[in-house]
Design a protein around this motif. Sequence first.
Motif, short mmCIF file in Angstrom:
data_model
loop_
_atom_site.label_atom_id
_atom_site.label_comp_id
_atom_site.label_asym_id
_atom_site.label_seq_id
_atom_site.Cartn_x
_atom_site.Cartn_y
_atom_site.Cartn_z
N ARG A 32 0.83 -1.21 0.00
CA ARG A 32 0.00 0.00 0.00
C ARG A 32 0.85 1.26 0.00
O ARG A 32 0.59 2.19 -0.76
CB ARG A 32 -0.94 -0.03 1.20
N ARG A 35 2.40 1.70 -3.47
CA ARG A 35 1.45 2.20 -4.49
C ARG A 35 1.14 3.68 -4.27
O ARG A 35 1.09 4.46 -5.23
CB ARG A 35 0.17 1.37 -4.48
N ARG A 39 2.39 6.75 -6.80
CA ARG A 39 1.37 7.61 -7.39
C ARG A 39 1.58 9.09 -7.05
O ARG A 39 1.49 9.95 -7.90
CB ARG A 39 -0.01 7.16 -6.91
N TRP A 60 -5.48 2.41 3.15
CA TRP A 60 -6.03 1.49 2.15
C TRP A 60 -6.44 2.34 0.95
O TRP A 60 -7.49 2.96 0.95
CB TRP A 60 -7.22 0.77 2.76
N PRO A 61 -5.60 2.42 -0.09
CA PRO A 61 -5.84 3.34 -1.20
C PRO A 61 -7.19 3.18 -1.89
O PRO A 61 -7.75 4.15 -2.38
CB PRO A 61 -4.70 3.03 -2.19
N GLU A 62 -7.74 1.96 -1.92
CA GLU A 62 -9.00 1.74 -2.63
C GLU A 62 -10.23 2.04 -1.79
O GLU A 62 -11.35 1.95 -2.28
CB GLU A 62 -9.10 0.28 -3.10
N ASP A 64 -13.35 3.54 -0.10
CA ASP A 64 -14.26 4.64 -0.40
C ASP A 64 -15.30 4.73 0.70
O ASP A 64 -15.35 3.92 1.61
CB ASP A 64 -14.89 4.50 -1.79
N ASP A 67 -17.36 1.54 1.32
CA ASP A 67 -16.63 0.51 2.06
C ASP A 67 -16.57 0.85 3.54
O ASP A 67 -16.77 -0.01 4.39
CB ASP A 67 -15.19 0.37 1.56
N GLY A 84 -7.87 7.93 -1.85
CA GLY A 84 -6.56 7.45 -2.26
C GLY A 84 -5.64 7.05 -1.13
O GLY A 84 -4.54 6.57 -1.36
#
Length: 144
Positions: A32, A35, A39, A60-62, A64, A67, A84
């Motif tokens: 994580r 990534r 980025r 946790w980049p994913e 939202d 979640d 992000g």
Amino acid sequence: MSDPCIVGRLGGDTATGVYVHVDGTPEAMLDRLGRITARDGIERTLATITGRHYGWAYLWPELDDGDAETNLGLPLHKGRVIPGYGFSYTIGPRMNRYTLDDARSHPLIGWAYFLDPAGGDIHWYDTRPGAATAGHVVTVWSRS
């Protein structure tokens, strides 16, 4: 088990980090952090992560808002999703400025990760009782 860790800026004796409550194991956190850093670059990553004085539930980049609320049951009244990056607490005790020694003596913190703004590497340590004191270095090759 939540596997807490700290994440922060490498700086010799003054290396400090912010508390992250969940998924602090190297298997999850190195991927994580790599990534996010690839980025956004080291400085933006550090400013975003360490600028949250009350710590993080998740990096946790994913993640939202959906979640956070429905799948994880996070206390939305205590924090917010930082797109992000993950879920950051907005109230509670200040959980920043942890050093490597703090991590080693804290009963919950199992790992410490320090990002090197000069070289772009991630220096990490297993801070669980009985673990070797030597650190490890991971290079983030595709960093910006």
